[in-house]
Structures are given as C-alpha cells and as structure tokens.
Motif scaffolding. Structure first.
Motif, PDB file in Angstrom:
ATOM      1  N   SER A   1      32.402  33.038  42.332  1.00 18.15           N
ATOM      2  CA  SER A   1      31.532  33.010  41.164  1.00 18.15           C
ATOM      3  C   SER A   1      31.955  31.840  40.277  1.00 18.15           C
ATOM      4  CB  SER A   1      31.623  34.340  40.404  1.00 18.15           C
ATOM      5  OG  SER A   1      32.934  34.850  40.393  1.00 18.15           O
ATOM      6  N   ALA A   2      31.111  31.528  39.298  1.00 15.85           N
ATOM      7  CA  ALA A   2      31.411  30.425  38.380  1.00 15.85           C
ATOM      8  C   ALA A   2      32.728  30.702  37.646  1.00 15.85           C
ATOM      9  CB  ALA A   2      30.267  30.273  37.388  1.00 15.85           C
ATOM     10  N   ARG A   3      33.410  29.640  37.237  1.00 14.89           N
ATOM     11  CA  ARG A   3      34.746  29.740  36.666  1.00 14.89           C
ATOM     12  C   ARG A   3      34.835  30.726  35.497  1.00 14.89           C
ATOM     13  NH1 ARG A   3      39.215  26.355  36.886  1.00 14.89           N
ATOM     14  NH2 ARG A   3      40.521  26.573  35.041  1.00 14.89           N
ATOM     15  N   ASN A   4      33.916  30.622  34.552  1.00 18.03           N
ATOM     16  CA  ASN A   4      33.937  31.487  33.381  1.00 18.03           C
ATOM     17  C   ASN A   4      33.685  32.938  33.749  1.00 18.03           C
ATOM     18  OD1 ASN A   4      34.719  30.483  30.995  1.00 18.03           O
ATOM     19  ND2 ASN A   4      32.687  29.817  30.311  1.00 18.03           N
TER      20      ASN A   4
ATOM     21  N   MET B   1      34.244  34.253  36.610  1.00 24.11           N
ATOM     22  CA  MET B   1      35.387  34.729  37.374  1.00 24.11           C
ATOM     23  C   MET B   1      36.480  35.214  36.435  1.00 24.11           C
ATOM     24  SD  MET B   1      37.326  32.708  40.399  1.00 24.11           S
ATOM     25  CE  MET B   1      38.693  31.998  39.528  1.00 24.11           C
ATOM     26  N   ARG B   2      36.730  34.464  35.358  1.00 28.52           N
ATOM     27  CA  ARG B   2      37.772  34.870  34.407  1.00 28.52           C
ATOM     28  C   ARG B   2      37.398  36.174  33.715  1.00 28.52           C
ATOM     29  NH1 ARG B   2      38.208  29.876  30.811  1.00 28.52           N
ATOM     30  NH2 ARG B   2      39.290  31.312  29.424  1.00 28.52           N
TER      31      ARG B   2
END
Lengths: 143, 142
Positions: free
Chosen positions: B43-46, B48-49
């Motif tokens: 998933s996209a970085r943000n 994912m976090r």
C-alpha cells in the motif's frame, strides 16, 4: 494526527476484544454452537459495536473526515459468487479454531505457539488469495 | 445458555467507537482483513504507516491488559496444530476472497445496512456453526 488516531483506534479495538472475551476461542466457538451450550455473548458484542457505527455512517453524509481526505465510496451492492464463497471458507476456518483476524492479532501475546501458527497460516492464506481469485475469475467461467 | 452480556456489551461498544473514530477521523473502514491484506499486497507509504500503527495498538493493548485478568480467561485455543493451520489458511483465504471479516462485513457493513455485509455475516456464521457441529460429531468435542 492520522497516526495517533490509528494507534488509538487499534488500542481501543484490542481493549474491546479483550474485555468482551472475544479473544477467547471457547467463547467464539460457544456462540457458533447453537445446538450445544450456546453462548450468546458474541451477539451482544456485535450489537454493541453496530450502534456507534450506525450513527457514524449517518454523520458521513454531512461532513468530511477530521484528518482530511474523503469517506470510502459505497461499494456495488451486488452479491457475487466470491462474496459467498469467501464467507463460506472464512466461516469454516472460524468455526474450526474460534479465531478471526482481529482476535488472532489481539490474542497474539497470550495465544502461545498455536496462536502464532494460526496467524502465520492466515497471512499465507491472505497472500495466496489474489491467485485464488484470479483462478476463480478466469475467462470462460460464469460468475 | 451462557452469556456474559455486561462485558460483551461494554467491549462491543468500545469496538464500535473505535470503528466510528477510524471512519470519522481518518475516513477509513476498520476491517482487519482489509488492513492486513493491504499490507501484504502493498500500500502507499502513508497508508502503510497508518495500518502499522493500528496493528501496534491492537496487539499491545491486550498484551498489557492480560496482566489484570485471570490467565484462564484469556484464550482456549486448541493444541491440534493441524486444525490450527487449516483454520488459519481458510480464514486468510476466505476473508480476502470475500473481501471482509467480522469487523469489516459484520461491524462496518451491517451498521451501514449494506446487503453485502449482512449476507456475508449470515453466511459465515452459518458456515462456522456447521463446522462446530461437524467437529463435535467427528472429534466428540472441541
């Protein structure tokens, strides 16, 4: 802000699962045991959880998410074969052990080796799902 | 009939408030199989976090709470590893093929009066009940 909300939401969810007894496989299998010593606790958990969410969905009609972005679009309401097949497979595994994804994570610290093995097997199943879906939806097969 | 309605309802309300906060705060659906599946498939970085933070809270709070409850009430998972592996594979595969589990279809779907959520929930409860009957018949207990 988004990260703090996510951490808090996960913690509150875990607290609810633990306090309601839903991390206990015996209580979940007891709910599914309609013809034995039926334990209806899970119905109270589900009912209790649906009430705040019912009002939350109402609020989405007139506002935007606090941390920005937009609300998820309403999915296509059609009942397709994958929905039913997936629910049958999931239900079978849920009855077999008494764990679904949330409680499997929440009980990780006290589920012992069995709990860890369940989690790994579940992740392998999830990783294999796109392939299984591609095979199910292969051309020439009626949905 | 057994029921622990007070703790069931209390815990359930907490779960519902958590889901409501995730929706109204971050604009996301609190579906555990979707969150885990998204992490596996990338998933996209943000995003994912956000998902990792959610998982951290979900795993850590019960870890702390277990010290305040009797060890016997925490879980009764079977010791049969064959059953555990089969169950885990079925839950992983089924929730991703059917696009949801107890939190996504059950809590978030039913409260939205979504026909998919309602039907999926009825189907997985029926399948689970049949499995428990089968286990009882074959193994003489669970």
């Amino acid at each position: 802000m988004r990260m703090v909300i996510s951490l808090f939401v996960g913690g509150l969810f875990g607290t609810g699962l633990h306090l309601s007894g839903m991390t206990d496989t015996a209580k979940v299998q007891g709910f599914l045991d309609f013809f034995g010593a039926w334990d209806v606790t899970l119905a109270f958990v589900m009912g209790g959880a649906i009430v705040p969410m019912f009002f939350a969905w109402r609020l989405t009609a007139t506002r935007a998410p606090l941390a920005g972005g937009s609300f998820p679009a309403k999915p296509d309401p059609a009942l397709d074969r994958n929905l039913i097949l997936g629910a049958v497979l999931f239900g079978a595994g849920w009855g077999l052990v008494g764990l679904c994804p949330g409680p499997a994570l929440a009980s990780l610290s006290y589920g012992g080796l069995g709990g860890l093995v369940f989690l790994v097997a579940m992740l392998i199943g999830m990783a294999g799902a796109p392939r299984a879906k591609a095979w199910l939806d292969r051309p020439g097969v009626a949905a | 009939m057994n029921v622990d309605w007070f703790w069931g309802l209390t815990g359930g309300l907490m779960i519902g408030c958590a889901a409501a906060l995730y929706l109204l705060g971050n604009g996301r659906i609190m579906g555990v199989s979707g969150i885990l599946g998204g992490l596996i498939e990338g998933s996209a970085r943000n995003e994912m976090r956000e998902r990792l933070m959610f998982l951290a809270g979900l795993i850590c709070m019960p870890m702390i709470l277990q010290f305040f409850s009797a060890p016997s009430v925490n879980t009764h998972i079977t010791s049969n590893l064959g059953l555990i592996i089969a169950g885990g594979l079925l839950v992983g595969l089924g929730t991703r093929i059917g696009n949801g589990c107890t939190s996504g279809h059950g809590v978030c779907g039913i409260s939205r009066l979504s026909p998919r959520g309602i039907v999926a929930t009825l189907v997985y409860i029926a399948a689970g009940a049949l499995m428990v009957v089968a286990l009882r018949a074959l193994a003489g207990g669970i």
